[in-house]
Design a protein around this motif. Structure first.
Motif, PDB file in Angstrom:
ATOM      1  N   GLN A 196      21.390  16.178  -2.160  1.00 38.02           N
ATOM      2  CA  GLN A 196      21.119  15.871  -0.768  1.00 38.02           C
ATOM      3  C   GLN A 196      19.616  15.857  -0.548  1.00 38.02           C
ATOM      4  OE1 GLN A 196      23.652  17.509   2.234  1.00 38.02           O
ATOM      5  NE2 GLN A 196      21.979  17.692   3.691  1.00 38.02           N
ATOM      6  N   HIS A 197      19.160  14.919   0.269  1.00 39.83           N
ATOM      7  CA  HIS A 197      17.736  14.775   0.574  1.00 39.83           C
ATOM      8  C   HIS A 197      17.607  14.379   2.033  1.00 39.83           C
ATOM      9  CE1 HIS A 197      13.828  12.248  -0.197  1.00 39.83           C
ATOM     10  NE2 HIS A 197      13.604  13.288   0.580  1.00 39.83           N
ATOM     11  N   HIS A 198      16.873  15.172   2.774  1.00 38.19           N
ATOM     12  CA  HIS A 198      16.573  14.862   4.172  1.00 38.19           C
ATOM     13  C   HIS A 198      15.070  14.790   4.323  1.00 38.19           C
ATOM     14  CE1 HIS A 198      15.519  16.089   8.334  1.00 38.19           C
ATOM     15  NE2 HIS A 198      16.370  15.112   8.594  1.00 38.19           N
ATOM     16  N   SER A 199      14.589  13.779   5.027  1.00 34.17           N
ATOM     17  CA  SER A 199      13.172  13.623   5.303  1.00 34.17           C
ATOM     18  C   SER A 199      13.007  13.061   6.695  1.00 34.17           C
ATOM     19  CB  SER A 199      12.535  12.689   4.266  1.00 34.17           C
ATOM     20  OG  SER A 199      11.167  12.506   4.529  1.00 34.17           O
ATOM     21  N   SER A 200      12.092  13.623   7.462  1.00 37.76           N
ATOM     22  CA  SER A 200      11.866  13.118   8.812  1.00 37.76           C
ATOM     23  C   SER A 200      10.396  13.243   9.176  1.00 37.76           C
ATOM     24  CB  SER A 200      12.727  13.869   9.827  1.00 37.76           C
ATOM     25  OG  SER A 200      12.457  15.254   9.785  1.00 37.76           O
ATOM     26  N   GLN A 201       9.942  12.270   9.953  1.00 34.46           N
ATOM     27  CA  GLN A 201       8.558  12.308  10.397  1.00 34.46           C
ATOM     28  C   GLN A 201       8.330  13.508  11.303  1.00 34.46           C
ATOM     29  OE1 GLN A 201       6.672   8.587  11.662  1.00 34.46           O
ATOM     30  NE2 GLN A 201       8.570   7.568  11.068  1.00 34.46           N
ATOM     31  N   ILE A 202       7.152  14.084  11.186  1.00 35.22           N
ATOM     32  CA  ILE A 202       6.784  15.193  12.050  1.00 35.22           C
ATOM     33  C   ILE A 202       6.332  14.606  13.374  1.00 35.22           C
ATOM     34  CG2 ILE A 202       5.144  17.076  12.394  1.00 35.22           C
ATOM     35  CD1 ILE A 202       5.146  17.424   9.337  1.00 35.22           C
ATOM     36  N   PRO A 203       6.946  15.038  14.476  1.00 37.53           N
ATOM     37  CA  PRO A 203       6.540  14.512  15.789  1.00 37.53           C
ATOM     38  C   PRO A 203       5.067  14.826  16.060  1.00 37.53           C
ATOM     39  CG  PRO A 203       8.544  15.820  15.959  1.00 37.53           C
ATOM     40  CD  PRO A 203       8.009  16.019  14.574  1.00 37.53           C
ATOM     41  N   ARG A 204       4.393  13.877  16.651  1.00 36.27           N
ATOM     42  CA  ARG A 204       2.975  14.069  16.964  1.00 36.27           C
ATOM     43  C   ARG A 204       2.795  14.930  18.209  1.00 36.27           C
ATOM     44  NH1 ARG A 204      -0.242  10.070  14.034  1.00 36.27           N
ATOM     45  NH2 ARG A 204       1.222   8.768  12.924  1.00 36.27           N
ATOM     46  N   THR A 205       3.761  14.925  19.111  1.00 36.55           N
ATOM     47  CA  THR A 205       3.708  15.756  20.324  1.00 36.55           C
ATOM     48  C   THR A 205       5.086  16.308  20.610  1.00 36.55           C
ATOM     49  OG1 THR A 205       4.165  13.884  21.768  1.00 36.55           O
ATOM     50  CG2 THR A 205       1.842  14.379  21.336  1.00 36.55           C
ATOM     51  N   LEU A 206       5.142  17.305  21.443  1.00 38.36           N
ATOM     52  CA  LEU A 206       6.437  17.862  21.856  1.00 38.36           C
ATOM     53  C   LEU A 206       6.971  17.115  23.043  1.00 38.36           C
ATOM     54  CD1 LEU A 206       5.791  21.681  21.522  1.00 38.36           C
ATOM     55  CD2 LEU A 206       7.167  20.231  20.050  1.00 38.36           C
TER      56      LEU A 206
ATOM     57  N   ASN B 251      -0.665   6.415   8.139  1.00 41.18           N
ATOM     58  CA  ASN B 251      -0.175   7.646   7.525  1.00 41.18           C
ATOM     59  C   ASN B 251       0.956   8.212   8.364  1.00 41.18           C
ATOM     60  OD1 ASN B 251      -2.070   7.903   5.314  1.00 41.18           O
ATOM     61  ND2 ASN B 251      -3.602   8.257   6.877  1.00 41.18           N
ATOM     62  N   PHE B 252       1.977   8.723   7.682  1.00 40.31           N
ATOM     63  CA  PHE B 252       3.134   9.307   8.343  1.00 40.31           C
ATOM     64  C   PHE B 252       3.422  10.659   7.703  1.00 40.31           C
ATOM     65  CE2 PHE B 252       3.484   4.720   8.281  1.00 40.31           C
ATOM     66  CZ  PHE B 252       3.748   4.399   9.603  1.00 40.31           C
ATOM     67  N   GLU B 253       3.086  11.736   8.389  1.00 38.58           N
ATOM     68  CA  GLU B 253       3.372  13.059   7.858  1.00 38.58           C
ATOM     69  C   GLU B 253       4.853  13.344   8.079  1.00 38.58           C
ATOM     70  OE1 GLU B 253       0.800  16.973   7.292  1.00 38.58           O
ATOM     71  OE2 GLU B 253       0.958  16.295   9.350  1.00 38.58           O
ATOM     72  N   ALA B 254       5.499  13.877   7.057  1.00 34.12           N
ATOM     73  CA  ALA B 254       6.935  14.124   7.132  1.00 34.12           C
ATOM     74  C   ALA B 254       7.286  15.443   6.444  1.00 34.12           C
ATOM     75  CB  ALA B 254       7.702  12.974   6.476  1.00 34.12           C
ATOM     76  N   ARG B 255       8.390  15.982   6.865  1.00 33.71           N
ATOM     77  CA  ARG B 255       8.950  17.182   6.214  1.00 33.71           C
ATOM     78  C   ARG B 255      10.123  16.728   5.358  1.00 33.71           C
ATOM     79  NH1 ARG B 255       9.816  18.868  12.230  1.00 33.71           N
ATOM     80  NH2 ARG B 255      10.859  16.983  12.797  1.00 33.71           N
ATOM     81  N   PHE B 256      10.415  17.498   4.320  1.00 28.78           N
ATOM     82  CA  PHE B 256      11.517  17.133   3.432  1.00 28.78           C
ATOM     83  C   PHE B 256      12.317  18.371   3.060  1.00 28.78           C
ATOM     84  CE2 PHE B 256       7.951  18.010   0.562  1.00 28.78           C
ATOM     85  CZ  PHE B 256       8.518  18.902  -0.325  1.00 28.78           C
TER      86      PHE B 256
ATOM     87  N   GLY C 112       0.796  -1.228   0.000  1.00 28.35           N
ATOM     88  CA  GLY C 112       0.000   0.000   0.000  1.00 28.35           C
ATOM     89  C   GLY C 112       0.825   1.272   0.000  1.00 28.35           C
ATOM     90  N   LEU C 113       2.118   1.172  -0.339  1.00 31.96           N
ATOM     91  CA  LEU C 113       2.997   2.336  -0.301  1.00 31.96           C
ATOM     92  C   LEU C 113       2.473   3.459  -1.185  1.00 31.96           C
ATOM     93  CD1 LEU C 113       5.728   3.574   0.622  1.00 31.96           C
ATOM     94  CD2 LEU C 113       6.726   2.570  -1.453  1.00 31.96           C
ATOM     95  N   GLY C 114       2.450   4.670  -0.632  1.00 29.73           N
ATOM     96  CA  GLY C 114       2.047   5.841  -1.398  1.00 29.73           C
ATOM     97  C   GLY C 114       2.588   7.099  -0.758  1.00 29.73           C
ATOM     98  N   LEU C 115       2.594   8.167  -1.538  1.00 28.33           N
ATOM     99  CA  LEU C 115       3.091   9.457  -1.065  1.00 28.33           C
ATOM    100  C   LEU C 115       2.232  10.556  -1.652  1.00 28.33           C
ATOM    101  CD1 LEU C 115       5.594  10.805   0.458  1.00 28.33           C
ATOM    102  CD2 LEU C 115       6.455  11.230  -1.834  1.00 28.33           C
TER     103      LEU C 115
ATOM    104  N   LEU D 259       6.220  19.614   2.971  1.00 29.73           N
ATOM    105  CA  LEU D 259       5.632  18.486   3.693  1.00 29.73           C
ATOM    106  C   LEU D 259       5.019  17.502   2.718  1.00 29.73           C
ATOM    107  CD1 LEU D 259       3.689  20.436   6.481  1.00 29.73           C
ATOM    108  CD2 LEU D 259       5.985  19.450   6.631  1.00 29.73           C
ATOM    109  N   TYR D 260       5.106  16.229   3.067  1.00 30.43           N
ATOM    110  CA  TYR D 260       4.398  15.204   2.319  1.00 30.43           C
ATOM    111  C   TYR D 260       3.851  14.165   3.287  1.00 30.43           C
ATOM    112  CZ  TYR D 260       9.344  13.419   1.659  1.00 30.43           C
ATOM    113  OH  TYR D 260      10.656  13.036   1.782  1.00 30.43           O
ATOM    114  N   LEU D 261       2.948  13.340   2.784  1.00 30.28           N
ATOM    115  CA  LEU D 261       2.300  12.326   3.602  1.00 30.28           C
ATOM    116  C   LEU D 261       2.593  10.942   3.030  1.00 30.28           C
ATOM    117  CD1 LEU D 261       0.297  11.847   6.000  1.00 30.28           C
ATOM    118  CD2 LEU D 261      -1.484  11.719   4.253  1.00 30.28           C
ATOM    119  N   TRP D 262       3.332  10.152   3.784  1.00 31.93           N
ATOM    120  CA  TRP D 262       3.609   8.766   3.427  1.00 31.93           C
ATOM    121  C   TRP D 262       2.475   7.888   3.937  1.00 31.93           C
ATOM    122  CZ3 TRP D 262       7.981   7.068   0.892  1.00 31.93           C
ATOM    123  CH2 TRP D 262       9.051   7.964   0.795  1.00 31.93           C
ATOM    124  N   ARG D 263       2.204   6.801   3.235  1.00 32.18           N
ATOM    125  CA  ARG D 263       1.242   5.820   3.730  1.00 32.18           C
ATOM    126  C   ARG D 263       1.684   4.435   3.265  1.00 32.18           C
ATOM    127  NH1 ARG D 263      -0.730   8.535  -0.247  1.00 32.18           N
ATOM    128  NH2 ARG D 263      -1.460   7.507  -2.117  1.00 32.18           N
TER     129      ARG D 263
END
Length: 128
Positions: A118-128, A99-104, A61-64, A86-90
């Motif tokens: 260069q490419h950096h991508s990381s999930q956006i934390p759900r809480t601080l 779903n995994f929201e991430a910044r790039f 089910g990979l998608g972006l 921002l993008y949304l991985w699933r």
């Protein structure tokens, strides 16, 4: 050949949505650095980048999806650009689509056949 910076992001999303590791790998320069979303290890060689995308492409089910309004494009010089947003991985985990929201951020050189430097991508934390 890619001629506009936004086309890099679209080509990346297309490669993910098609499950095509080859298409994704073809976007990266041979000296590119990938700091991936779903790995704790930085990928610094073509073989390491290939391994990451081949593993990722196997996720059911990979998608972006790209959040178009978040995309920032900064012209650095000549054909070099910095891209971010921002993008949304699933994909499926234990038979459930998550779903995994991430910044790039990317540094790209459109003069190159394989433009991502260069490419950096990381999930956006759900809480601080």
């Amino acid at each position: 050949m890619i001629t506009k910076p936004i086309d890099i992001i679209q080509a990346f999303a297309d490669g993910v949505n098609e499950g095509s590791a080859d298409k994704l790998i073809s976007l990266y320069d041979e000296k590119a650095v990938l700091i991936p979303t779903f790995s704790a290890r930085t990928r610094k060689t073509p073989a390491q980048i290939r391994d990451y995308f081949e593993t990722l492409a196997q996720k059911p089910g990979l998608g972006l999806g790209l959040h178009d309004k978040t995309v920032n494009i900064i012209h650095v010089q000549d054909e070099v650009y910095a891209l971010s947003g921002l993008y949304l991985w699933r994909f499926s985990v234990d038979d459930e689509i998550l779903n995994f929201e991430a910044r790039f951020s990317y540094i790209v050189n459109l003069k190159l056949e394989n433009p991502i430097l260069q490419h950096h991508s990381s999930q956006i934390p759900r809480t601080l």
